[in-house]
Design a protein around this motif. Sequence first.
Motif, PDB file in Angstrom:
ATOM      1  N   ASN A  77      -8.271   1.000   4.360  1.00 21.26           N
ATOM      2  CA  ASN A  77      -8.499   0.582   2.805  1.00 21.26           C
ATOM      3  C   ASN A  77      -9.805   1.105   2.524  1.00 21.26           C
ATOM      4  OD1 ASN A  77      -5.940  -0.262   2.380  1.00 21.26           O
ATOM      5  ND2 ASN A  77      -6.550  -2.207   2.588  1.00 21.26           N
ATOM      6  N   ASP A 116     -17.646  -1.897   2.514  1.00 18.05           N
ATOM      7  CA  ASP A 116     -17.537  -0.323   2.043  1.00 18.05           C
ATOM      8  C   ASP A 116     -18.408  -0.109   0.844  1.00 18.05           C
ATOM      9  OD1 ASP A 116     -15.857   0.020  -0.087  1.00 18.05           O
ATOM     10  OD2 ASP A 116     -14.379  -0.957   0.986  1.00 18.05           O
ATOM     11  N   SER A 135       0.148  -1.993  -4.837  1.00 19.07           N
ATOM     12  CA  SER A 135      -0.724  -0.694  -4.515  1.00 19.07           C
ATOM     13  C   SER A 135      -1.073   0.251  -5.901  1.00 19.07           C
ATOM     14  CB  SER A 135       0.223   0.433  -3.312  1.00 19.07           C
ATOM     15  OG  SER A 135      -0.529   1.438  -3.195  1.00 19.07           O
ATOM     16  N   THR A 136      -2.377   0.629  -5.713  1.00 21.75           N
ATOM     17  CA  THR A 136      -2.937   1.498  -6.664  1.00 21.75           C
ATOM     18  C   THR A 136      -2.848   3.074  -6.122  1.00 21.75           C
ATOM     19  OG1 THR A 136      -5.146   1.321  -6.201  1.00 21.75           O
ATOM     20  CG2 THR A 136      -4.176  -0.456  -7.738  1.00 21.75           C
ATOM     21  N   LYS A 137      -2.369   3.206  -4.888  1.00 24.14           N
ATOM     22  CA  LYS A 137      -2.497   4.665  -4.295  1.00 24.14           C
ATOM     23  C   LYS A 137      -1.137   5.429  -4.483  1.00 24.14           C
ATOM     24  CE  LYS A 137      -5.642   2.508  -1.025  1.00 24.14           C
ATOM     25  NZ  LYS A 137      -5.592   1.596   0.094  1.00 24.14           N
ATOM     26  N   THR A 182       1.973   1.654   0.522  1.00 29.96           N
ATOM     27  CA  THR A 182       3.275   1.004   0.289  1.00 29.96           C
ATOM     28  C   THR A 182       2.721  -0.398  -0.164  1.00 29.96           C
ATOM     29  OG1 THR A 182       2.971   0.042   2.670  1.00 29.96           O
ATOM     30  CG2 THR A 182       4.215   1.967   2.301  1.00 29.96           C
ATOM     31  N   GLY A 183       1.589  -0.645   0.032  1.00 26.14           N
ATOM     32  CA  GLY A 183       0.855  -1.944  -0.419  1.00 26.14           C
ATOM     33  C   GLY A 183       1.438  -3.068   0.400  1.00 26.14           C
ATOM     34  N   LEU A 210      -2.645  -5.224   2.982  1.00 23.57           N
ATOM     35  CA  LEU A 210      -3.245  -6.548   2.686  1.00 23.57           C
ATOM     36  C   LEU A 210      -2.327  -7.640   2.724  1.00 23.57           C
ATOM     37  CD1 LEU A 210      -6.185  -5.974   0.203  1.00 23.57           C
ATOM     38  CD2 LEU A 210      -6.403  -6.081   2.574  1.00 23.57           C
TER      39      LEU A 210
HETATM   40  N1  LIG Z   1     -11.776  -1.548   0.397  1.00 24.25           N
HETATM   41  C1  LIG Z   1     -10.966  -1.415  -0.872  1.00 24.25           C
HETATM   42  N2  LIG Z   1     -11.670  -0.918  -1.899  1.00 24.25           N
HETATM   43  C2  LIG Z   1     -11.044  -0.794  -2.974  1.00 24.25           C
HETATM   44  N3  LIG Z   1      -9.730  -1.062  -3.416  1.00 24.25           N
HETATM   45  C3  LIG Z   1      -8.923  -1.748  -2.208  1.00 24.25           C
HETATM   46  C4  LIG Z   1      -9.808  -1.868  -1.107  1.00 24.25           C
HETATM   47  N4  LIG Z   1      -8.794  -2.697  -0.124  1.00 24.25           N
HETATM   48  C5  LIG Z   1      -7.916  -2.798  -0.904  1.00 24.25           C
HETATM   49  N5  LIG Z   1      -8.000  -2.229  -2.341  1.00 24.25           N
HETATM   50  C6  LIG Z   1      -6.891  -2.371  -3.267  1.00 24.25           C
HETATM   51  O1  LIG Z   1      -5.839  -3.107  -2.860  1.00 24.25           O
HETATM   52  C7  LIG Z   1      -4.422  -2.446  -3.134  1.00 24.25           C
HETATM   53  C8  LIG Z   1      -3.589  -2.914  -1.780  1.00 24.25           C
HETATM   54  O2  LIG Z   1      -3.931  -2.538  -0.594  1.00 24.25           O
HETATM   55  P1  LIG Z   1      -3.094  -2.500   0.499  1.00 24.25           P
HETATM   56  O3  LIG Z   1      -3.779  -2.087   1.586  1.00 24.25           O
HETATM   57  O4  LIG Z   1      -2.161  -3.843   0.551  1.00 24.25           O
HETATM   58  O5  LIG Z   1      -2.182  -1.452   0.198  1.00 24.25           O
HETATM   59  P2  LIG Z   1      -2.455   0.196   0.042  1.00 24.25           P
HETATM   60  O6  LIG Z   1      -3.786   0.377   0.972  1.00 24.25           O
HETATM   61  O7  LIG Z   1      -2.461   0.534  -1.277  1.00 24.25           O
HETATM   62  O8  LIG Z   1      -0.987   0.609   0.843  1.00 24.25           O
HETATM   63  P3  LIG Z   1      -0.947   0.616   2.484  1.00 24.25           P
HETATM   64  O9  LIG Z   1      -2.012  -0.160   2.993  1.00 24.25           O
HETATM   65  O10 LIG Z   1       0.366   0.041   2.635  1.00 24.25           O
HETATM   66  O11 LIG Z   1      -0.762   1.991   2.886  1.00 24.25           O
HETATM   67  C9  LIG Z   1      -4.798  -0.913  -2.615  1.00 24.25           C
HETATM   68  O12 LIG Z   1      -3.824  -0.003  -3.624  1.00 24.25           O
HETATM   69  C10 LIG Z   1      -6.132  -0.609  -3.517  1.00 24.25           C
HETATM   70  O13 LIG Z   1      -6.149  -0.737  -4.877  1.00 24.25           O
END
Ligand SMILES: Nc1ncnc2c1ncn2[C@@H]1O[C@H](COP(=O)(O)OP(=O)(O)OP(=O)(O)O)[C@@H](O)[C@H]1O
Length: 279
Positions: free
Chosen positions: A184, A217, A236-238, A242-243, A246
């Motif tokens: 992340n 970061d 998820s904002t990506k 998959t969300g 975290l």
């Molecule tokens: N270090 C970070 N900086 C900015 N945004 C973050 C950070 N960590 C998490 N996020 C935000 O939280 C959301 C959820 O994170 P999460 O790791 O659960 O899912 P993801 O990264 O989108 O997908 P996946 O981890 O399953 O590939 C992210 O889509 C992002 O928007």
Amino acid sequence: MSTAQRLQERVPAELLNDAFNVFREASRKLEQQYALLERRVEELNEELAEKNRVMERTRRLAAMGEMAAKIAHEIRNPLGSMAIFATLLERELANDAEKRKFASYITNGINTLDNLLSNMLLFASAPAARLKSVDIREVIEDSILLVSGYERAGGTVTSEFEGHSIIMADGSLLRQLFLNLLINAMDSLDGGAGTVGVSAKVIEEGRGPMLVVQVRDTGKGIPAEELDRIFDPFFSTKERGTGLGLAIVSAVVNAHRGSIDVDSKKGEGTVFTIRIPAE
Ligand SMILES: Nc1ncnc2c1ncn2[C@@H]1O[C@H](COP(=O)(O)OP(=O)(O)OP(=O)(O)O)[C@@H](O)[C@H]1O
Ligand SMILES: [Mg+2]
């Protein structure tokens, strides 16, 4: 003489009329009550049908979850062999930087897939921590090594440790926690320059030793209105997220009876702080 005629003789007509009116009023009310009851029964039937639909859906989702977990297991084995051969290939191509770069894409792709599968399996099974003596320093360094060639990596990763690093914890769960936090953090740099830093120390608190780890970061940060939702499964904002990342991090922290804090400023960066009882 009929009974009605005899009654009429003895009871005055007005009284009879009144009695009839009372009777009619009572039966009207009864009819109303009956209609109400009928409507309630209909509503209850609808509710029951809806509950049955939800139950059926839950059953199907659970079956799908089980199937996904089985598939994940099946994919994992060949993926393991692929990882070994990709590493061998990279070693083989040590003298050819260009070709070696291509081989490293295979390894990174495999690592990404492996992380996805691990998240899915952990999500399906609600992890319990199996505590063993682990060197947290090794766990963190392994995780950093795994993400160092990560396909979306842009910035640099630094780590620092303070004090002793042997704690009682579940090493493989913690590895998954750090992988998700590190990925992340790297994603947040959006391929640009920036830094990701991990710091870990064991401090003495009233209730015993406590491991405190920070993953920070200098990435794009998390908008205040999203902070409440980042730990929700599937948020998820990506484009390709998959969300689950975290959600797993939070499940691993809970399995260790720890806590997690996040501090983020949009445009400046994010700090995740994790506290886990170390004994
Ligand atoms: N270090 C970070 N900086 C900015 N945004 C973050 C950070 N960590 C998490 N996020 C935000 O939280 C959301 C959820 O994170 P999460 O790791 O659960 O899912 P993801 O990264 O989108 O997908 P996946 O981890 O399953 O590939 C992210 O889509 C992002 O928007
Ligand atoms: Mg993630």
